[in-house]
Design a protein around this motif. Structure first.
Motif, PDB file in Angstrom:
ATOM      1  N   GLY A  56     -25.095 -15.269  -8.621  1.00 40.38           N
ATOM      2  CA  GLY A  56     -24.445 -14.570  -9.731  1.00 40.38           C
ATOM      3  C   GLY A  56     -25.078 -14.940 -11.064  1.00 40.38           C
ATOM      4  O   GLY A  56     -25.311 -14.064 -11.924  1.00 40.38           O
ATOM      5  N   TYR A  57     -25.389 -16.222 -11.231  1.00 39.70           N
ATOM      6  CA  TYR A  57     -26.036 -16.668 -12.469  1.00 39.70           C
ATOM      7  C   TYR A  57     -27.454 -16.083 -12.589  1.00 39.70           C
ATOM      8  O   TYR A  57     -27.890 -15.704 -13.681  1.00 39.70           O
ATOM      9  N   ILE A  58     -28.162 -16.039 -11.461  1.00 41.96           N
ATOM     10  CA  ILE A  58     -29.532 -15.503 -11.479  1.00 41.96           C
ATOM     11  C   ILE A  58     -29.521 -14.025 -11.868  1.00 41.96           C
ATOM     12  O   ILE A  58     -30.264 -13.592 -12.762  1.00 41.96           O
ATOM     13  N   TRP A  59     -28.654 -13.240 -11.200  1.00 44.30           N
ATOM     14  CA  TRP A  59     -28.580 -11.812 -11.516  1.00 44.30           C
ATOM     15  C   TRP A  59     -28.093 -11.581 -12.941  1.00 44.30           C
ATOM     16  O   TRP A  59     -28.604 -10.717 -13.656  1.00 44.30           O
ATOM     17  N   GLY A  60     -27.089 -12.366 -13.345  1.00 36.96           N
ATOM     18  CA  GLY A  60     -26.585 -12.251 -14.717  1.00 36.96           C
ATOM     19  C   GLY A  60     -27.666 -12.550 -15.740  1.00 36.96           C
ATOM     20  O   GLY A  60     -27.811 -11.843 -16.744  1.00 36.96           O
ATOM     21  N   GLY A  61     -28.459 -13.591 -15.471  1.00 35.30           N
ATOM     22  CA  GLY A  61     -29.550 -13.949 -16.378  1.00 35.30           C
ATOM     23  C   GLY A  61     -30.608 -12.856 -16.460  1.00 35.30           C
ATOM     24  O   GLY A  61     -31.130 -12.554 -17.546  1.00 35.30           O
ATOM     25  N   MET A  62     -30.904 -12.244 -15.322  1.00 40.83           N
ATOM     26  CA  MET A  62     -31.896 -11.157 -15.313  1.00 40.83           C
ATOM     27  C   MET A  62     -31.402  -9.950 -16.104  1.00 40.83           C
ATOM     28  O   MET A  62     -32.169  -9.331 -16.849  1.00 40.83           O
ATOM     29  N   ILE A  63     -30.116  -9.626 -15.968  1.00 39.34           N
ATOM     30  CA  ILE A  63     -29.554  -8.487 -16.704  1.00 39.34           C
ATOM     31  C   ILE A  63     -29.570  -8.754 -18.205  1.00 39.34           C
ATOM     32  O   ILE A  63     -29.980  -7.900 -19.008  1.00 39.34           O
TER      33      ILE A  63
END
Length: 198
Positions: free
Chosen positions: A3-10
């Motif tokens: 979730g943190y990885i995807w959130g950071g990418m967005i």
């Protein structure tokens, strides 16, 4: 963590889009991407329902049990410390059968059940046993007769030959499974020798 990885990418995409003067393009991509995601999800849902139904028919017809019996000698070779009547072996066989038929979604709960059973007989709780590591390798490689999910994704993306990847998938999955099993066995022997020398 994901979730943190995807959130950071967005956040990074939006930030650099605004900085680069492409805020409109980012907003449009977000909307069209969401629409494509829903379409893709429904495409996958239909195919998964179809193949899950096929698996259920095969199960009621006794085909999965016959396939499971064919796989059992392999489990004796891969998991020599486990009893053939162990609930863990039964769950692993059904997991491998589902993966072989390309039903990764149906295989997931069986894989979780197998890991739960393996954890019950784990001599070192909190540390993955050799059997658990071997099962993860086999489950990850997941040799598939029909790679349903990939075929569905290719079909939804407009591929003119969505089944064209079957032979390459067979070759790659067999090779990756073979290498994974050899490495897992080798590391297991190394760990066993390390315990004996202590």
């Amino acid at each position: 963590m994901m979730g943190y990885i995807w959130g950071g990418m967005i956040i990074a995409a939006v930030f650099f889009g605004v900085i680069g003067g492409q805020a409109d393009a980012v907003a449009e991509a977000a909307l069209t991407g969401a629409e494509k995601a829903v379409t893709m999800a429904f495409s996958l849902l239909g195919m998964m329902c179809f193949w899950s139904g096929i698996l259920e028919i095969a199960k009621r017809a006794g085909l999965t049990e016959k396939l499971a019996r064919l796989i059992r000698p392999l489990t004796k070779l891969l998991f020599p410390k486990l009893s053939p009547d162990s609930p863990a072996v039964s769950a692993m066989v059904m997991n491998m059968t589902a993966n072989f038929l390309g039903l990764s979604n149906a295989a997931t709960p069986l894989g979780l059940a197998a890991m739960h059973e393996l954890d019950k007989i784990n001599p070192t709780p909190g540390t993955a046993s050799d059997e658990m590591c071997m099962f993860v390798v086999i489950n990850t490689a997941s040799i598939s007769l029909i790679p349903t999910t990939v075929i569905t994704l290719r079909s939804a993306a407009g591929s003119v030959d969505p089944f064209g990847i079957i032979l390459p998938v067979w070759v790659c999955s067999v090779m990756s499974a073979g290498v994974g099993v050899i490495v897992a066995k080798w590391l297991g022997h190394r760990r066993q020798r390390g315990r004996l020398s202590c």
